[in-house]
Design an enzyme around this catalytic site. Structure first.
Site, short mmCIF file in Angstrom:
data_model
loop_
_atom_site.label_atom_id
_atom_site.label_comp_id
_atom_site.label_asym_id
_atom_site.label_seq_id
_atom_site.Cartn_x
_atom_site.Cartn_y
_atom_site.Cartn_z
CG ASP A 148 -22.19 -7.52 7.48
OD1 ASP A 148 -21.40 -6.94 6.74
OD2 ASP A 148 -23.38 -7.18 7.62
NE ARG A 156 -24.09 -9.08 11.06
CZ ARG A 156 -23.73 -8.00 11.73
NH1 ARG A 156 -23.51 -8.10 13.04
NH2 ARG A 156 -23.62 -6.83 11.13
NE ARG A 221 -15.82 -4.76 11.34
CZ ARG A 221 -16.66 -3.85 10.82
NH1 ARG A 221 -16.84 -2.68 11.42
NH2 ARG A 221 -17.28 -4.10 9.69
CE LYS A 251 -17.24 -5.75 6.03
NZ LYS A 251 -18.54 -6.14 6.61
CG HIS A 252 -16.10 -0.59 5.34
ND1 HIS A 252 -15.24 -1.22 6.24
CD2 HIS A 252 -17.36 -1.04 5.65
CE1 HIS A 252 -15.95 -1.98 7.07
NE2 HIS A 252 -17.23 -1.90 6.73
CG HIS A 264 -22.47 1.66 12.12
ND1 HIS A 264 -21.16 1.33 11.92
CD2 HIS A 264 -23.21 0.65 11.60
CE1 HIS A 264 -21.09 0.16 11.30
NE2 HIS A 264 -22.32 -0.29 11.11
CG ASP A 337 -21.69 0.11 5.18
OD1 ASP A 337 -22.47 -0.79 5.55
OD2 ASP A 337 -20.69 0.44 5.83
#
Length: 454
Positions: A148, A156, A221, A251-252, A264, A337
């Site tokens: 990601d 990352r 984001r 996404k998503h 999450h 996901d």
């Protein structure tokens, strides 16, 4: 790309395979792989092959190669391709930064289609490149290696101070520039840095529209709250990534922008009907698909006014097959996901989640709790008729097609005449010889984003 001049073949035959700034130019719609603003020549010679025709010819060839490889794969090899495990920790419980025996054994057993790496796996360029090479060497079929890397808070490559990656701005800041050309260039820089490490798939860009300012998980984001701006930025980012060697996964789906909860940690319900989704949430996804996105990631959100109950989209055949495949005419990879997220807790046991997602229409099953147990569960489902080999072959064909697009599998030079015994060529190297990270050109692009938005 340098190739290893040795043929490899799969084990045994399987079954027969039945708002823009003033200086920007208008973007050509429907042309995959072109930089925004890039125009066709003023004159084209009679009988010349147009770019779109070239792509169609290449696509047909890749489909044939994928089918030839698929036809020689065992059932176990095909099932393994569905999985993309996370490599979170080694046998001591420390972050996995080098290939250990347990991971080697998992790859040998499952033969996954890919792996996802997180910040803890990425210490510095040398270590990361070595890890990727070792993972590829351990895998019978080359792996899709994914991360990601959205920019902003989800980066990352910026997890370690020893990684000299360019600090990519957030999508919201890039969106505020209104420039497709700049979005394209930033995505290209991001892709070049990822490919420097051997990473070939990026779970980006975010195609969600930030229509709820209280959204706890999307925020910066997203490219913005205007669906058409977001759509243009998504399409430019898809092209920028893929023109520079990295698969884009938008996404998503079907849209996480108007939520107050985070999947999450808990179940999330979106009360919109299909008419609202088509007029707003789906707009960026349509543009991303038109731009040629090689993957679409599902969201674990429930749409009771669409499907009639609280089944998460990841487990809903109506959402994945009926809407994404049929209504939006999406032909590429459907990627779940993470399957360990809390939003799925009350709907399926962790070991059943990959099967449920596959039954709904997902191709690539991301971060299963136990790759080995879920692998065996899908094998049993095939034996007991819960899922069909036809569905399995369709998913694996799409996975192989992306690997061919990214140069992870290369047909022999004499194809299409024949592809004996499912042979294919592997790249001699899965990472480039040089690292291209934090370059002056990339830093100048970032400075330009901040100049336009300050």
């Amino acid at each position: 790309m340098l190739l290893l001049a040795v043929f490899l073949s799969c084990a045994t035959p399987g079954p027969d395979q039945g708002g823009a700034t003033a200086e920007e130019r208008p973007r050509q719609e429907g042309r995959r792989g072109d930089a925004p603003g890039e125009d066709l020549p003023a004159e084209i010679a009679p009988g010349a092959t147009l770019p779109g025709e070239i792509h169609l010819q290449e696509g047909a060839l890749l489909d044939r190669v994928a089918g030839a490889i698929l036809s020689r794969m065992t059932l176990e090899e095909r099932v393994g391709q569905l999985f993309m495990p996370a490599l979170m920790s080694d046998s001591r419980g420390a972050p996995l930064t080098e290939l250990d025996q347990a991971t080697r054994e998992m790859i040998a057993t499952v033969q996954p289609g890919g792996v996802i790496l997180f910040g803890a796996n990425l210490r510095d360029p040398e270590q990361t490149r070595r890890l990727v090479e070792d993972l590829q060497e351990a895998s019978p079929l080359p792996l899709l290696v994914a991360v990601d890397q959205e920019g902003g808070v989800v980066s990352r490559l910026s997890s370690s101070s020893r990684m000299p990656a360019t600090a990519i701005p957030s999508a919201s800041r890039i969106g505020r520039t209104g420039s497709e050309e700049l979005a394209y260039a930033i995505a290209g820089a991001m892709a070049r840095e990822l490919r420097s490490l051997g990473i070939t798939m990026n779970f980006a860009p975010v195609a969600d529209i930030l229509t709820n300012p209280e959204n706890p998980v999307i925020g910066s984001r997203a490219f913005g709250s205007d669906p058409h701006l977001v759509a243009r930025m998504v399409a430019a980012t898809v092209r920028g990534l893929q023109d520079n060697g990295v698969s884009a996964v938008i996404k998503h789906f079907p849209g996480h922008g108007d939520t107050r909860e985070d999947t999450h940690y808990q179940s999330v319900v979106v009360e919109h009907d299909l008419e609202r989704l088509r007029s707003l949430e789906f707009v960026p996804f349509r543009q991303g698909i038109t731009a040629g996105a090689e993957g679409v990631m599902t969201a674990h959100i429930s749409l009771p006014r669409v499907v009639g109950d609280d089944t998460p989209a990841t487990f809903s055949r109506e959402v994945l097959q009926g809407i994404l495949r049929e209504d939006l005419e999406y032909p590429g990879l459907i990627v779940t996901d993470s399957l360990v997220m809390k939003a799925l807790d009350r709907f399926a046991h962790p070991d059943e989640r990959p099967l449920r997602a596959f039954q709904a229409g997902a191709d690539l099953l991301l971060y299963p709790a136990s790759p080995e147990r879920s692998f065996r569960r899908i094998l049993r489902a095939l034996e007991e008729g819960e899922i069909s080999e036809e569905a399995l072959n369709g998913a694996v064909r799409r996975i192989l097609r992306v690997k061919l697009e990214r140069g992870l599998l290369v047909p022999p030079a004499d194809f299409p005449e024949e592809l004996p015994e499912g042979r294919f060529l592997r790249p001699l190297r899965f990472v480039p010889e040089t690292v291209q990270m934090g370059t002056p050109e990339h830093l100048q692009l970032v400075e330009e984003v901040y100049r336009r938005t300050s």
